[in-house]
Design an enzyme around this catalytic site. Structure first.
Site, PDB file in Angstrom:
ATOM      1  N   THR B  17       0.815  -1.217   0.000  1.00 22.53           N
ATOM      2  CA  THR B  17       0.000   0.000   0.000  1.00 22.53           C
ATOM      3  C   THR B  17       0.851   1.269   0.000  1.00 22.53           C
ATOM      4  O   THR B  17       0.331   2.369  -0.085  1.00 22.53           O
ATOM      5  CB  THR B  17      -0.971   0.032   1.204  1.00 22.53           C
ATOM      6  OG1 THR B  17      -0.187  -0.075   2.393  1.00 22.53           O
ATOM      7  CG2 THR B  17      -1.961  -1.119   1.148  1.00 22.53           C
ATOM      8  N   GLY B  18       2.168   1.123   0.072  1.00 19.83           N
ATOM      9  CA  GLY B  18       3.042   2.301  -0.011  1.00 19.83           C
ATOM     10  C   GLY B  18       3.130   2.764  -1.459  1.00 19.83           C
ATOM     11  O   GLY B  18       2.741   2.041  -2.383  1.00 19.83           O
ATOM     12  N   LYS B  43      -3.342  -2.796   7.807  1.00 19.53           N
ATOM     13  CA  LYS B  43      -4.273  -2.630   6.695  1.00 19.53           C
ATOM     14  C   LYS B  43      -4.891  -3.953   6.231  1.00 19.53           C
ATOM     15  O   LYS B  43      -5.422  -4.053   5.127  1.00 19.53           O
ATOM     16  CB  LYS B  43      -3.569  -1.936   5.521  1.00 19.53           C
ATOM     17  CG  LYS B  43      -3.130  -0.522   5.883  1.00 19.53           C
ATOM     18  CD  LYS B  43      -3.037   0.394   4.682  1.00 19.53           C
ATOM     19  CE  LYS B  43      -2.825   1.822   5.173  1.00 19.53           C
ATOM     20  NZ  LYS B  43      -2.422   2.738   4.133  1.00 19.53           N
ATOM     21  N   ILE B  98      14.061  -5.094  -2.323  1.00 22.65           N
ATOM     22  CA  ILE B  98      14.413  -4.010  -3.246  1.00 22.65           C
ATOM     23  C   ILE B  98      15.046  -2.835  -2.492  1.00 22.65           C
ATOM     24  O   ILE B  98      15.878  -2.108  -3.014  1.00 22.65           O
ATOM     25  CB  ILE B  98      13.136  -3.505  -3.984  1.00 22.65           C
ATOM     26  CG1 ILE B  98      12.382  -4.677  -4.640  1.00 22.65           C
ATOM     27  CG2 ILE B  98      13.470  -2.412  -4.986  1.00 22.65           C
ATOM     28  CD1 ILE B  98      13.154  -5.463  -5.661  1.00 22.65           C
ATOM     29  N   THR B  99      14.649  -2.648  -1.245  1.00 20.66           N
ATOM     30  CA  THR B  99      15.041  -1.500  -0.425  1.00 20.66           C
ATOM     31  C   THR B  99      16.540  -1.212  -0.408  1.00 20.66           C
ATOM     32  O   THR B  99      17.352  -2.117  -0.247  1.00 20.66           O
ATOM     33  CB  THR B  99      14.574  -1.750   1.030  1.00 20.66           C
ATOM     34  OG1 THR B  99      13.211  -2.137   0.998  1.00 20.66           O
ATOM     35  CG2 THR B  99      14.755  -0.508   1.894  1.00 20.66           C
ATOM     36  N   GLU B 100      16.879   0.075  -0.535  1.00 21.53           N
ATOM     37  CA  GLU B 100      18.268   0.521  -0.463  1.00 21.53           C
ATOM     38  C   GLU B 100      18.505   1.196   0.885  1.00 21.53           C
ATOM     39  O   GLU B 100      17.596   1.790   1.446  1.00 21.53           O
ATOM     40  CB  GLU B 100      18.546   1.528  -1.599  1.00 21.53           C
ATOM     41  CG  GLU B 100      19.959   2.075  -1.562  1.00 21.53           C
ATOM     42  CD  GLU B 100      20.280   2.982  -2.743  1.00 21.53           C
ATOM     43  OE1 GLU B 100      19.391   3.251  -3.567  1.00 21.53           O
ATOM     44  OE2 GLU B 100      21.442   3.435  -2.812  1.00 21.53           O
ATOM     45  N   TYR B 161      19.509  -3.116 -17.264  1.00 19.77           N
ATOM     46  CA  TYR B 161      18.448  -2.827 -18.237  1.00 19.77           C
ATOM     47  C   TYR B 161      19.079  -2.544 -19.599  1.00 19.77           C
ATOM     48  O   TYR B 161      18.597  -2.984 -20.639  1.00 19.77           O
ATOM     49  CB  TYR B 161      17.611  -1.611 -17.824  1.00 19.77           C
ATOM     50  CG  TYR B 161      17.047  -1.634 -16.426  1.00 19.77           C
ATOM     51  CD1 TYR B 161      17.037  -2.801 -15.660  1.00 19.77           C
ATOM     52  CD2 TYR B 161      16.497  -0.478 -15.861  1.00 19.77           C
ATOM     53  CE1 TYR B 161      16.521  -2.804 -14.374  1.00 19.77           C
ATOM     54  CE2 TYR B 161      15.980  -0.481 -14.583  1.00 19.77           C
ATOM     55  CZ  TYR B 161      15.998  -1.633 -13.844  1.00 19.77           C
ATOM     56  OH  TYR B 161      15.497  -1.627 -12.569  1.00 19.77           O
ATOM     57  N   GLU B 211      30.990  -5.027 -10.763  1.00 22.59           N
ATOM     58  CA  GLU B 211      31.501  -3.676 -10.555  1.00 22.59           C
ATOM     59  C   GLU B 211      32.584  -3.711  -9.485  1.00 22.59           C
ATOM     60  O   GLU B 211      32.832  -4.753  -8.876  1.00 22.59           O
ATOM     61  CB  GLU B 211      30.367  -2.718 -10.169  1.00 22.59           C
ATOM     62  CG  GLU B 211      29.699  -3.059  -8.846  1.00 22.59           C
ATOM     63  CD  GLU B 211      28.450  -2.212  -8.571  1.00 22.59           C
ATOM     64  OE1 GLU B 211      27.805  -1.762  -9.532  1.00 22.59           O
ATOM     65  OE2 GLU B 211      28.139  -2.013  -7.397  1.00 22.59           O
ATOM     66  N   HIS B 249      26.623   2.873  -5.120  1.00 23.48           N
ATOM     67  CA  HIS B 249      26.260   1.675  -4.349  1.00 23.48           C
ATOM     68  C   HIS B 249      27.124   1.565  -3.093  1.00 23.48           C
ATOM     69  O   HIS B 249      28.324   1.824  -3.147  1.00 23.48           O
ATOM     70  CB  HIS B 249      26.480   0.407  -5.192  1.00 23.48           C
ATOM     71  CG  HIS B 249      25.548   0.289  -6.354  1.00 23.48           C
ATOM     72  ND1 HIS B 249      25.889  -0.382  -7.504  1.00 23.48           N
ATOM     73  CD2 HIS B 249      24.305   0.755  -6.554  1.00 23.48           C
ATOM     74  CE1 HIS B 249      24.879  -0.323  -8.351  1.00 23.48           C
ATOM     75  NE2 HIS B 249      23.907   0.365  -7.800  1.00 23.48           N
TER      76      HIS B 249
END
Lengths: 380, 288
Positions: B17-18, B43, B98-100, B161, B211, B249
């Site tokens: 819901t965010g 929720k 996914i959070t950074e 990508y 990297e 990163h």
């Protein structure tokens, strides 16, 4: 975020790690006063966030308060590896019998905290690791269990510490571990940890690095930040959520995504150009962000051309083009701009830019070649 | 075939819901219609996506009700560790974060706990993974890749990508593309995924995008020389990066002279991995 020696010592002191008596000073007369309080003989240590302070002449011994003032004046006027000395630490002198290295850091490979100890302290631990690796003792800590008593004993044994010092050593390692945990340090190091002539263990020098990702838990740490080690443009960029690092070339780069930003710098270098910066504008490149990025890149007078490389995934290229147009109207510049848009709505984006004084390119190779040519004074 | 996720995956979204979570969950839902539940504490009982996807208060309840087996996390950094632990405690097989910006100390504890629970983790600070036409878990755009026989493993987002898109333009598709994330401590590594791609019958070639920072690519090179029979093409970003600076990163930093692009490229080249000089060249090499 790197902490100064005096800041690191103040932290470990809170966790019961003994440190020498002393205080930090900003002016020479203060150094004299501190020396008087400490009985005359002191060591004056420049507080700058680089290694090799001693070799650079930034650490000196004073035999009395007057000499402390003289040396403080001298050191406070120094620049060490490009950084001005703004503060000095004035510490009592201790008589050293033995020097030990003791550090705790995060090991990326085993994904656990690791304690590193050595009976050869006082010099760079990486040097010790190269010259005599057998003198380095390492031990990993289970992050769910924490440091156990038997492990502390193992470390004392591992560096052949005499039993009469174990009690003090155990207290120091426990304290250092708590300091490392509670401040979210990625490095908490005492080098050297000295055994004094009167058989006391004292942290003569300390160094801590705090995890930037954990600063939200430690708002008080923000006051400890030393802005001298960051370029002004880097500080400005952070305000807009941009990740910017100044380099010494002349091709400005604006890219979405850190990996792609590095790849863009690399390809510029491959074609003989020099990037003036790393800049990741992140996701959702609106006009405000693009304008801020442009201004920051242009604040570097060496920039001769700007290369903008955007991969539209979720971010749509036409939106980025619109952002860029409004940013260019806002930030007037004669520096040529090369744009490469690819991915979602790239064609629409490029069409919007067609009438402007902007070079467009379809591939990264083509964009880099144009930018390099423009930077060396050639025609596009 | 594919690895980790496919059309039978039942995806749960923590933080549905965010703003971010809702946007990306909707993209995932539209892509392959296999988002079965959302979780936002407080929720429970609500529905999202035109009343098609139920929201629950906890992962445990959501899993019992919907049979979800993959969880993707879109919650802010200071709640993300708790979200990963909750997902593992509920027995999710695969957790994608996914959070950074998650503190390293938290990640060390989370990873240890997840290992004990037997949950696989991808990320954090990653774009997630995609098996084209079958499942999209995270934020990799669905329209830049297509089904095919190349497995992709990467530490970054848009750079991946770029590679997927260049491949698609040459008609090359992917079996599964996995973004393992740019943090110093994370879940599945190159080696774990190389092993999965090696035994996946429909993966013929593998792309490894690395990297600067750490030694994961060197370890991957060692693994490749010992166990891989399928060809690997690699690109390493950061050849022009200065030492001691964090390049965006959290994990992309050359520390004490270690973790440079040169040493990674050398290690990979020595074991027969073809190195692309720029991202677009990966597609050209694959096409040969």
């Amino acid at each position: 975020m790197k902490l100064h020696e005096y800041q690191s010592k103040k932290i470990i002191d809170r966790f019961d790690v003994p440190i020498p008596k002393g205080r930090v000073a900003n002016i020479a007369s203060e150094a004299k006063q501190i020396a008087e309080e400490l009985g005359g003989r002191v060591v004056i240590k420049s507080q700058v966030l680089v290694g090799g302070r001693g070799k650079a002449g930034g650490i000196k011994l004073a035999r009395d308060p007057n000499q402390a003032k003289e040396l403080a004046t001298e050191i406070l006027g120094m620049e060490i590896k490009g950084l001005p000395v703004r503060k000095i630490l004035v510490d009592e002198i201790v008589e050293i019998d033995q020097e030990i290295y003791l550090g705790i850091t995060n090991d990326r490979t085993c994904r656990q905290p690791i304690v590193i100890a050595s009976s050869s302290g006082g010099i760079d631990i990486e040097e010790v690791a190269q010259i005599s690796p057998e003198k380095i003792f390492k031990l990993t800590i289970d992050p769910l269990l924490g440091l156990q008593d038997f492990q502390v004993r193992d470390i004392a044994l591992g560096i052949d510490l005499r039993r009469e010092y174990w009690k003090q050593f155990i207290k120091i390692l426990r304290g250092l571990y708590r300091a490392y945990l509670e401040t979210d340090a990625t490095l908490a190091e005492i080098n050297p940890l000295v055994v004094t002539k009167n058989k006391r263990l004292i942290a003569l020098d300390a160094k801590m690095i705090i995890d930037d990702n954990a600063l939200f838990r430690h708002p008080e740490m923000m006051e400890l930040r030393d802005l001298d080690v960051e370029a002004p443009a880097e500080i400005e960029a952070q305000k807009y959520g941009l990740s910017y690092i100044k380099l010494d070339g002349d091709i400005g780069c604006m890219v979405n995504g850190a990996g792609l930003a590095m790849a863009t710098m690399d390809i510029i270098s491959q074609f003989g150009g020099k990037p003036s910066n790393f800049l990741d504008i992140g996701g959702g490149a609106g006009a405000t962000k693009v304008a801020a990025a442009l201004r920051i890149i242009l604040s570097d007078p060496n920039v001769k051309v700007i290369l903008i490389n955007i991969f539209g995934g979720i971010t749509r290229c036409d939106e980025v083009a619109k952002g860029l147009l409004s940013a260019l109207a806002d930030v007037k510049t004669k520096v040529p701009v090369v744009v490469r848009l690819v991915g979602t709505n790239a064609e629409e984006g490029l069409e919007l830019l067609v009438n402007e004084k902007i070079q467009t390119a379809n591939t990264l190779v083509e964009a880099a070649k144009i930018a390099v040519r423009l930077s060396t004074g050639g025609a596009a | 075939m594919s690895i980790l996720v496919n059309k039978y995956s039942r995806i749960l979204v923590q933080g549905i819901t965010g703003n971010e979570g809702n946007f990306h969950a909707w993209q995932m839902y539209q892509y392959a219609n296999n988002v079965v539940a959302g979780v936002t504490p407080g929720k429970g009982g609500e529905w999202v996506f035109e009343g098609k996807v139920p929201v629950f208060d906890s992962v445990k309840v959501a899993k019992e009700a919907t049979g979800a087996n993959v969880s993707v996390i879109f919650v802010p950094a200071h709640f993300a560790s708790d979200a990963m632990l909750e997902a593992a405690d509920a027995g999710m097989e695969l957790i994608v974060c996914i959070t950074e910006g998650i503190p390293v100390r938290d990640m060390m504890r989370v990873r240890k706990y997840l290992d004990q629970k037997g949950s696989k983790l991808i990320g954090p600070n990653c774009p997630g993974l995609i098996t084209p036409s079958e499942a999209k878990v995270g934020i990799i755009p669905g329209n830049i890749t297509m089904p095919g026989n190349v497995g992709v493993i990467s530490r970054s987002g848009t750079l991946t990508y770029e590679v997927l898109y260049a491949m698609m333009l040459l008609g090359i598709g992917t079996s599964t593309c996995v973004g393992i994330g740019g943090d110093p401590i994370s879940g599945l590594s190159y080696i774990d995924l190389l092993e999965m791609f090696e035994i996946d019958p429909l993966t013929d070639q593998i792309v490894l995008i690395g990297e600067i920072g750490g030694t994961d690519e060197q370890q991957a090179a060692d693994y490749i020389s010992r166990y891989m029979t399928k060809p690997v093409v690699a690109f390493i970003a950061g050849q022009s990066a200065p030492p001691g600076k964090r390049m965006g990163h959290a994990g992309a930093i050359i520390e004490s002279g270690s973790g440079t692009a040169e040493e990674k490229i050398k290690a990979l080249q020595e074991v027969g991995v073809q190195i692309a000089r720029h991202p677009e060249e990966i597609a050209i090499i694959l096409n040969r």
